[in-house]
Design a protein around this motif. Structure first.
Motif, PDB file in Angstrom:
ATOM      1  N   GLY A  54       0.834  -1.191   0.000  1.00  0.00           N
ATOM      2  CA  GLY A  54       0.000   0.000   0.000  1.00  0.00           C
ATOM      3  C   GLY A  54       0.868   1.240   0.000  1.00  0.00           C
ATOM      4  N   ILE A  55       0.282   2.372   0.379  1.00  0.00           N
ATOM      5  CA  ILE A  55       1.008   3.626   0.556  1.00  0.00           C
ATOM      6  C   ILE A  55       0.860   4.008   2.020  1.00  0.00           C
ATOM      7  CG2 ILE A  55       1.118   6.073  -0.083  1.00  0.00           C
ATOM      8  CD1 ILE A  55      -0.120   5.330  -2.786  1.00  0.00           C
ATOM      9  N   ASP A  57       0.258   5.850   5.487  1.00  0.00           N
ATOM     10  CA  ASP A  57      -0.784   6.817   5.829  1.00  0.00           C
ATOM     11  C   ASP A  57      -0.222   8.025   6.575  1.00  0.00           C
ATOM     12  OD1 ASP A  57      -0.233   5.633   8.255  1.00  0.00           O
ATOM     13  OD2 ASP A  57      -2.305   5.030   8.660  1.00  0.00           O
ATOM     14  N   ALA A  76      -7.839   4.700  -4.095  1.00  0.00           N
ATOM     15  CA  ALA A  76      -7.455   5.406  -2.870  1.00  0.00           C
ATOM     16  C   ALA A  76      -7.496   6.905  -3.091  1.00  0.00           C
ATOM     17  CB  ALA A  76      -6.048   4.992  -2.428  1.00  0.00           C
ATOM     18  N   VAL A  78      -5.249  10.054  -2.118  1.00  0.00           N
ATOM     19  CA  VAL A  78      -3.886  10.322  -1.683  1.00  0.00           C
ATOM     20  C   VAL A  78      -3.641  11.825  -1.668  1.00  0.00           C
ATOM     21  CG1 VAL A  78      -2.951   8.123  -2.521  1.00  0.00           C
ATOM     22  CG2 VAL A  78      -2.940  10.112  -4.022  1.00  0.00           C
ATOM     23  N   LYS A 106      -1.308   8.239   1.936  1.00  0.00           N
ATOM     24  CA  LYS A 106      -2.644   7.697   1.679  1.00  0.00           C
ATOM     25  C   LYS A 106      -3.598   8.286   2.702  1.00  0.00           C
ATOM     26  CE  LYS A 106      -4.029   3.904   3.317  1.00  0.00           C
ATOM     27  NZ  LYS A 106      -4.215   2.593   3.822  1.00  0.00           N
ATOM     28  N   SER A 109      -8.646   4.368   1.487  1.00  0.00           N
ATOM     29  CA  SER A 109      -8.589   3.456   0.347  1.00  0.00           C
ATOM     30  C   SER A 109      -9.650   2.377   0.473  1.00  0.00           C
ATOM     31  CB  SER A 109      -7.208   2.798   0.250  1.00  0.00           C
ATOM     32  OG  SER A 109      -6.997   1.913   1.330  1.00  0.00           O
TER      33      SER A 109
END
Length: 171
Positions: A54-55, A57, A76, A78, A106, A109
């Motif tokens: 993922g990215i 948070d 998501a 972002v 993020k 999502s």
């Protein structure tokens, strides 16, 4: 590449996240149809050291390398560029190319959200979260990151080559 699928963002230093003073963020909307091949496409274009996850948070950036993020599944919201940056929704098939120093985080999502990430020539990346104690060294690092030889999706002559080379010659 259809020009309406290419989005370009020049992000300024927000006081914590330096972003990149010369190079824009490039976003290719719906660029990859078969997202199971995302990493393979990156590798063919010499963007390596890849991963799927993922990215984070929280706002973070890499001062020593550029990064490509390709959405493999889900979508998501972002934030790019730190608190004063831009908020975007990204979806399966979208590709974001972040020049060194560009903050990303993020916000939310879907449960199936996954991205593939990679770096030009397989560079090892560092990680910073916007602390002022890291300056001025990160600003020097960002300026010294070489341009990639190839666009991570389109190879030679893709938008990275066009827009980043233009930006460097203007700076």
């Amino acid at each position: 590449m259809e020009i309406d699928r290419l989005k370009i963002y020049y992000l300024e230093d927000d006081g914590n996240i330096p972003n990149n003073p010369d190079l824009p963020v490039l976003i290719y909307r719906n660029a990859v149809k078969d997202t199971a091949e995302m990493e393979e496409i990156f590798h063919l274009n010499q963007w390596m050291n890849s991963w799927i996850n993922g990215i984070h948070d929280y706002h973070h950036y890499h001062s020593n390398t550029h990064e490509v993020l390709g959405v493999v599944s889900g979508d998501a919201s972002v934030k790019l560029g730190g608190e004063k940056g831009v908020e975007l929704t990204i979806s399966k098939g979208d590709v974001i190319i972040l020049p060194a120093g560009t903050g990303h985080k993020k916000l939310s999502s879907s449960t199936d959200f996954k991205v593939a990430g990679a770096y030009p020539d397989g560079a090892d990346f560092n990680m910073y979260e916007g602390s002022l104690k890291d300056r001025p060294q990160v600003l020097i690092d960002i300026k010294n990151v070489p341009l990639p030889e190839f666009d991570p999706i389109y190879g030679n002559g893709g938008p990275v080559n066009k827009y980043w080379l233009q930006s460097r010659t203007r700076a």
